[in-house]
Write a protein that holds these residues in place. Structure first.
Motif, PDB file in Angstrom:
ATOM      1  N   TYR A  69     -33.332  47.737 -71.765  1.00  0.00           N
ATOM      2  CA  TYR A  69     -32.949  48.726 -70.761  1.00  0.00           C
ATOM      3  C   TYR A  69     -33.219  50.156 -71.182  1.00  0.00           C
ATOM      4  N   LEU A  70     -33.421  50.415 -72.470  1.00  0.00           N
ATOM      5  CA  LEU A  70     -33.792  51.765 -72.879  1.00  0.00           C
ATOM      6  C   LEU A  70     -35.127  52.173 -72.256  1.00  0.00           C
ATOM      7  N   MET A  71     -36.054  51.246 -72.217  1.00  0.00           N
ATOM      8  CA  MET A  71     -37.355  51.543 -71.621  1.00  0.00           C
ATOM      9  C   MET A  71     -37.201  51.793 -70.120  1.00  0.00           C
ATOM     10  N   GLY A  72     -36.423  50.974 -69.451  1.00  0.00           N
ATOM     11  CA  GLY A  72     -36.203  51.169 -68.015  1.00  0.00           C
ATOM     12  C   GLY A  72     -35.506  52.482 -67.715  1.00  0.00           C
ATOM     13  N   CYS A  73     -34.520  52.826 -68.530  1.00  0.00           N
ATOM     14  CA  CYS A  73     -33.824  54.099 -68.341  1.00  0.00           C
ATOM     15  C   CYS A  73     -34.764  55.277 -68.562  1.00  0.00           C
ATOM     16  N   ALA A  74     -35.624  55.181 -69.558  1.00  0.00           N
ATOM     17  CA  ALA A  74     -36.566  56.264 -69.839  1.00  0.00           C
ATOM     18  C   ALA A  74     -37.554  56.448 -68.686  1.00  0.00           C
ATOM     19  N   VAL A  75     -38.064  55.359 -68.151  1.00  0.00           N
ATOM     20  CA  VAL A  75     -39.007  55.447 -67.038  1.00  0.00           C
ATOM     21  C   VAL A  75     -38.326  56.010 -65.796  1.00  0.00           C
ATOM     22  N   ASN A  76     -37.123  55.521 -65.496  1.00  0.00           N
ATOM     23  CA  ASN A  76     -36.417  56.014 -64.312  1.00  0.00           C
ATOM     24  C   ASN A  76     -35.987  57.467 -64.460  1.00  0.00           C
ATOM     25  N   MET A  77     -35.570  57.874 -65.643  1.00  0.00           N
ATOM     26  CA  MET A  77     -35.185  59.273 -65.859  1.00  0.00           C
ATOM     27  C   MET A  77     -36.389  60.186 -65.733  1.00  0.00           C
ATOM     28  N   SER A  78     -37.527  59.747 -66.251  1.00  0.00           N
ATOM     29  CA  SER A  78     -38.728  60.580 -66.117  1.00  0.00           C
ATOM     30  C   SER A  78     -39.164  60.682 -64.654  1.00  0.00           C
ATOM     31  N   ALA A  79     -39.006  59.605 -63.889  1.00  0.00           N
ATOM     32  CA  ALA A  79     -39.328  59.667 -62.460  1.00  0.00           C
ATOM     33  C   ALA A  79     -38.369  60.608 -61.737  1.00  0.00           C
ATOM     34  N   HIS A  80     -37.090  60.563 -62.105  1.00  0.00           N
ATOM     35  CA  HIS A  80     -36.100  61.459 -61.489  1.00  0.00           C
ATOM     36  C   HIS A  80     -36.399  62.915 -61.832  1.00  0.00           C
ATOM     37  N   LEU A  81     -36.701  63.176 -63.088  1.00  0.00           N
ATOM     38  CA  LEU A  81     -36.969  64.551 -63.513  1.00  0.00           C
ATOM     39  C   LEU A  81     -38.317  65.065 -63.019  1.00  0.00           C
ATOM     40  N   SER A  82     -39.213  64.167 -62.630  1.00  0.00           N
ATOM     41  CA  SER A  82     -40.491  64.635 -62.099  1.00  0.00           C
ATOM     42  C   SER A  82     -40.320  65.328 -60.755  1.00  0.00           C
ATOM     43  N   ASN A  83     -39.243  64.998 -60.033  1.00  0.00           N
ATOM     44  CA  ASN A  83     -38.949  65.675 -58.779  1.00  0.00           C
ATOM     45  C   ASN A  83     -38.357  67.052 -59.020  1.00  0.00           C
ATOM     46  N   ASP A  84     -37.525  67.190 -60.057  1.00  0.00           N
ATOM     47  CA  ASP A  84     -36.906  68.464 -60.398  1.00  0.00           C
ATOM     48  C   ASP A  84     -36.909  68.575 -61.918  1.00  0.00           C
ATOM     49  N   ALA A  85     -37.907  69.254 -62.450  1.00  0.00           N
ATOM     50  CA  ALA A  85     -38.109  69.298 -63.901  1.00  0.00           C
ATOM     51  C   ALA A  85     -37.066  70.138 -64.623  1.00  0.00           C
ATOM     52  N   SER A  86     -36.309  70.959 -63.909  1.00  0.00           N
ATOM     53  CA  SER A  86     -35.294  71.766 -64.574  1.00  0.00           C
ATOM     54  C   SER A  86     -34.078  70.917 -64.912  1.00  0.00           C
ATOM     55  N   LEU A  87     -33.189  71.471 -65.685  1.00  0.00           N
ATOM     56  CA  LEU A  87     -31.967  70.745 -66.029  1.00  0.00           C
ATOM     57  C   LEU A  87     -31.039  70.595 -64.825  1.00  0.00           C
ATOM     58  N   GLN A  88     -31.291  71.327 -63.754  1.00  0.00           N
ATOM     59  CA  GLN A  88     -30.477  71.189 -62.547  1.00  0.00           C
ATOM     60  C   GLN A  88     -30.589  69.767 -61.985  1.00  0.00           C
ATOM     61  N   GLY A  89     -31.708  69.110 -62.236  1.00  0.00           N
ATOM     62  CA  GLY A  89     -31.886  67.743 -61.759  1.00  0.00           C
ATOM     63  C   GLY A  89     -30.913  66.771 -62.394  1.00  0.00           C
ATOM     64  N   LEU A  90     -30.435  67.069 -63.590  1.00  0.00           N
ATOM     65  CA  LEU A  90     -29.473  66.196 -64.262  1.00  0.00           C
ATOM     66  C   LEU A  90     -28.054  66.403 -63.751  1.00  0.00           C
ATOM     67  N   TYR A  91     -27.733  67.623 -63.335  1.00  0.00           N
ATOM     68  CA  TYR A  91     -26.359  67.905 -62.920  1.00  0.00           C
ATOM     69  C   TYR A  91     -25.982  67.192 -61.635  1.00  0.00           C
ATOM     70  N   GLY A  92     -26.914  66.994 -60.740  1.00  0.00           N
ATOM     71  CA  GLY A  92     -26.605  66.336 -59.481  1.00  0.00           C
ATOM     72  C   GLY A  92     -26.915  64.858 -59.483  1.00  0.00           C
TER      73      GLY A  92
END
Length: 158
Positions: free
Chosen positions: A44-67
């Motif tokens: 699941y570390l690999m899956g989490c890394a891929v999904n987090m990178s896909a999420h951050l690709s929409n909003d590359a700033s740290l604001q993407g993590l807060y919401g």
């Protein structure tokens, strides 16, 4: 029937079957001496890394993590807990059984879903759903036929 639709269905079937076989190989060969939790962390570390990178690709700033969890309610957290527990159960199945058993467990969940949907929501199954249930039942019976009906080996005549 559209050609691209058929292609996408075949692609989905191929990727899904390959992922099942690959997960079984990882649990039984790479992590055969490891605990289920170590194997799950590795997977699941690999899956989490891929999904987090896909999420951050929409909003590359740290604001993407807060919401990230905005809008989650108790039902969403219950669903997350359900899928986490289901993942632990499937990890046990994949470690000690095989992909066929996992498929039969998934197919058997149709029975439980049908009964609970009828009892809780008053849902009446459709013909297509009943045809699916019949196919799952036929697959289970034909796969386990030798265990259900004790077939005696024919004696050789002398």
């Amino acid at each position: 029937i559209d050609t691209i639709g058929v292609f996408l269905v075949l692609l989905y079937v191929f990727v899904s079957a390959s992922a099942g076989v690959y997960n079984e190989w990882l649990y039984k060969h790479v992590g055969k001496d490891d605990s289920i939790h170590t194997c799950n962390i590795r997977l699941y570390l690999m899956g989490c890394a891929v999904n987090m990178s896909a999420h951050l690709s929409n909003d590359a700033s740290l604001q993407g993590l807060y919401g990230l969890t905005d809008g989650y309610n108790r039902y969403c957290w219950a669903l997350i807990a359900t899928y986490a527990l289901m993942g632990l159960l499937l990890a046990q199945v994949m470690k000690f059984f095989d992909s066929i058993v996992k498929l039969f467990i998934s197919g058997s969940s149709m029975y439980v879903s049908a009964v609970l949907s009828w009892a809780i929501f008053g849902y009446t199954p459709t013909r297509n759903f009943m045809a699916g249930i019949a196919l799952v039942t036929l697959a289970m019976v034909s796969y386990n036929f030798e265990r259900i009906v004790k077939v005696k080996p024919q004696e050789k005549s002398q």
